[in-house]
Write an enzyme that holds these catalytic residues in place. Sequence first.
Site, PDB file in Angstrom:
ATOM      1  N   CYS A 166       0.832  -1.211   0.000  1.00 40.15           N
ATOM      2  CA  CYS A 166       0.000   0.000   0.000  1.00 40.15           C
ATOM      3  C   CYS A 166       0.861   1.253   0.000  1.00 40.15           C
ATOM      4  CB  CYS A 166      -0.858   0.083   1.259  1.00 40.15           C
ATOM      5  SG  CYS A 166      -1.913  -1.325   1.480  1.00 40.15           S
ATOM      6  N   ARG A 169     -12.451   0.477  -6.525  1.00 41.73           N
ATOM      7  CA  ARG A 169     -12.061   0.301  -5.115  1.00 41.73           C
ATOM      8  C   ARG A 169     -11.446   1.586  -4.556  1.00 41.73           C
ATOM      9  NH1 ARG A 169      -8.151  -1.825  -1.492  1.00 41.73           N
ATOM     10  NH2 ARG A 169      -9.073  -3.406  -0.129  1.00 41.73           N
TER      11      ARG A 169
END
Length: 525
Positions: free
Chosen positions: A321, A419
């Site tokens: 991430c 998303r």
Amino acid sequence: MERRKDAFFAEMERQRDAVTFDEVLLKTGYSTIELPKISLVGRFSRNCPLKRPFVSAAMDTVTGYRMAIAMARLGGIGVIHRNMSPKKQAWHVARVKNHLNVRIADPPPVCVRDTATVEEVLNERRRKRYPFESFLVVDENGKLVGVITGQDFDFCVDKTRQVRTAMTPRSDLEVASPEISDDEAFEAMVRMKKKRLPLENEDGTVAGLFVFSDLVRARSGTNMHNTDERGNLRVAAAIGVGDGVLEHVELLLNERVDVVVVDTAHGDSERVLKAVRRVKMEFPMLDVVAGNVSEGDSARRLIEDGRADGVKVGQGPGSICSTRTVTGTGCPQMTAIHQCELAVRDSGVPVCADGGISTPAHVTLALAAGAESVMMGRMFAGTKETPGETLFRQGQRVKVYRGMGSRSAMRDSRASRERYSQSDKFAPEGVEAVVPYQGSVSEVVGNLEGWLRSSLGYVGASSIPELHEKADFRRISSEGRKESDPHDVTVTPEAVSSAAMDLSDDEAFDDEGFLDENDAADWYQ
Ligand code: XMP
């Protein structure tokens, strides 16, 4: 209900401070625990139990049907990713649900008509993506007249022939009555060396079917399998928040998905709450996990306004991430888990800690902070059960692992863009990477389980609920951290167990009851 660790986090909150895994240690405590007797039972959602609290991430380099089968066989659950069409995803779900079919009776086995041509059956099989090759054959009254198998299809050169001329006829089959027990069926098939045992009602109509390979799989390691009330493996699937969400869920439910996960980077948004509400309203019996969030208020909103059955916590802790780096938002994961769990503690809805697990200790810490399950991507990314090839980089075997918000995932899939609420011009929030190949996921899970048991032993907790009760933390300095890791020695590579060295890949796989991808078509014969 107040717990020991609450004061630790409250104090930190007063100072507007937050911690992640490597900044804390669990206090040890008096223990009478025998490690093998520790219960690792958890929940992924209100009605979805886990025998081991491990969940594989809904990522296109982590969870397809093979990983989901492996996870459920190991007592956890896999969340099938959504970077594919809803139809294809439903097919993945079906493969998991069909993996341990002890008795195929409800729904009944797929039958074909004796007058259909072989070509028609093959086309239907392709169109409906049936993951098996054999069909019971019935006449116009639904009476069993034979079986047609993969072998029959192969040897039928003229595909325009009718099925009844290519099948094995009823007179050459062993059949049983529906009253036969699973064990009796297994014994009869071994005795008669038959791979299939059709079940026939008194009037000759089809009552069901046993497939030998299914029975073998179902009987190996059954006590650890995470199965539903019908004895099929449990599986979850990720969904989005777009217009077609109800149709998407319906496709998944047709294949008997156990849980859907509303999978977004920011769960505390009106579009997510709306999607969760719509799914719960239309399918009240289906468990819906929603996320991701990292603040207590956000978690509470998901269950009070959205009626979610599980809350997934983690905004930016994941190994691939970059959300926190590029947006400057989020909350270190230990604090996030505790805040969210505290906010929903009395609701009966469990928290799943998602992301940032890079050592076995992190699993225990995530559970101790309040989670009932732990979702992992990186931990499983190098295993043979993930989708994707094993590559060689600089002489090392590796597998690709990429963020769902990475440039390539967003380029490849609209679901990835959705998303992260991105349109066609996207700003990535994740990276692409490779990780060392790790062999079978069963070995990874086995090790995680061993260390988790040890941790509970040190705390003096015999179960995850007791860990929740007893857990208390100390914050540690960087010096404390240094002391915790091996130091002042030259660490030699870990000895590999002789068993692991002796096993070739295929043997290791067979050991787990799995077959190679090439053999997948044979699974359901
Ligand atoms: P680990 O640390 O187990 O984390 O590899 C897996 C979790 O990370 C999330 N995820 C992302 N988060 N950008 C993000 O900010 C991304 O590209 C990305 N891809 C996955 C996800 O929650 C997953 O379960």
